[in-house]
Motif scaffolding. Structure first.
Motif, PDB file in Angstrom:
ATOM      1  N   THR A   1       0.842  -1.252  -0.181  1.00 24.53           N
ATOM      2  CA  THR A   1      -0.059   0.079   0.049  1.00 24.53           C
ATOM      3  C   THR A   1       0.979   1.316  -0.037  1.00 24.53           C
ATOM      4  OG1 THR A   1      -1.607  -1.019   1.118  1.00 24.53           O
ATOM      5  CG2 THR A   1      -1.856   1.242   1.318  1.00 24.53           C
ATOM      6  N   ASN A   2       1.841   1.150   0.988  1.00 28.96           N
ATOM      7  CA  ASN A   2       2.939   2.239   0.694  1.00 28.96           C
ATOM      8  C   ASN A   2       3.550   2.561  -0.634  1.00 28.96           C
ATOM      9  OD1 ASN A   2       2.220   3.189   3.372  1.00 28.96           O
ATOM     10  ND2 ASN A   2       3.761   1.839   4.474  1.00 28.96           N
ATOM     11  N   SER A   3       3.980   1.559  -0.974  1.00 30.01           N
ATOM     12  CA  SER A   3       4.551   1.375  -2.399  1.00 30.01           C
ATOM     13  C   SER A   3       3.766   1.966  -3.356  1.00 30.01           C
ATOM     14  CB  SER A   3       5.120   0.164  -2.663  1.00 30.01           C
ATOM     15  OG  SER A   3       6.047  -0.132  -1.835  1.00 30.01           O
ATOM     16  N   LEU A   4       2.403   1.860  -3.290  1.00 28.25           N
ATOM     17  CA  LEU A   4       1.493   2.068  -4.418  1.00 28.25           C
ATOM     18  C   LEU A   4       1.216   3.721  -4.347  1.00 28.25           C
ATOM     19  CD1 LEU A   4      -1.108  -0.853  -4.900  1.00 28.25           C
ATOM     20  CD2 LEU A   4       0.561   0.192  -6.658  1.00 28.25           C
ATOM     21  N   ARG A   5       1.062   4.074  -2.963  1.00 23.55           N
ATOM     22  CA  ARG A   5       0.869   5.485  -2.660  1.00 23.55           C
ATOM     23  C   ARG A   5       2.002   6.288  -3.184  1.00 23.55           C
ATOM     24  NH1 ARG A   5      -0.880   3.918   3.187  1.00 23.55           N
ATOM     25  NH2 ARG A   5      -3.156   4.150   2.731  1.00 23.55           N
TER      26      ARG A   5
END
Length: 194
Positions: A17-21
């Motif tokens: 999720t952090n990577s996609l953000r």
């Protein structure tokens, strides 16, 4: 659509999720930069570009980024396959833009390396191998199939090529520095929490 979750073994400790953000934010910056270039370059350096097909690619990727941004905010947990899909999309979209602007002769072709480096930083090995293979295939295809840029003066073409290489270097340094710094900050926070 973003695909379903990857197997749990690939999600252990995964910060998808952090990577996609970060990918969504980086994509907005990239789209703004590319849009500015597509609109300004023909006037600044008297180099005609096929604007409408390039603007169509930018619009599709922008619309997709809105969808991904909403999904990242959702409650569904994300996995490595989701991040892989986004990086593959970026490769294909950038290759489409390169197709309309000189293919492998465009000095910005080396921007195809950025998604590979990002994949190596945040994805499991098998996805990195697939992303690398996609990048190699796209670069190879762009050597054979592309719309050439109309440059009659070889000296001017060499000057534009050098300027493009400089731009590629600057953008690569800025994006990689930002992404690596954000990734290491996330890892430090996770280690502190553990």
């Amino acid at each position: 659509m973003i695909s379903a979750l990857s197997p749990a073994s690939e999600n252990d400790g995964w910060q998808a999720t952090n990577s996609l953000r970060r990918l969504v934010i980086a994509r907005w910056w990239a789209l703004a930069t590319i849009l500015s270039a597509v609109l300004a370059i023909p006037h600044l350096v008297d180099l005609p570009l096929p604007r409408w097909p390039m603007l169509a690619v930018i619009a599709v990727v922008g619309a997709w980024n809105v969808i991904v941004q909403q999904q990242v905010r959702g409650a569904r947990p994300l996995g490595a396959i989701d991040v892989f899909g986004q990086i593959a999309l970026d490769l294909i979209a950038f290759a489409a833009l390169l197709f309309f602007s000189g293919g492998a002769t465009n000095p910005l072709v080396f921007m195809l390396l950025l998604p590979v480096v990002l994949a190596a930083l945040i994805l499991p090995r098998r996805y990195v191998i697939i992303v690398s293979s996609i990048a190699i295939a796209l670069y190879s295809l762009l050597m054979l199939v592309f719309i050439p840029l109309p440059l009659a003066d070889p000296a001017r073409g060499a000057m534009l090529h050098l300027a493009g290489m400089w731009i590629t270097f600057v953008v690569s340094v800025a994006m990689l520095s930002w992404f690596v710094l954000r990734t290491t900050a996330t890892l430090r926070m996770r280690d502190a929490e553990l």
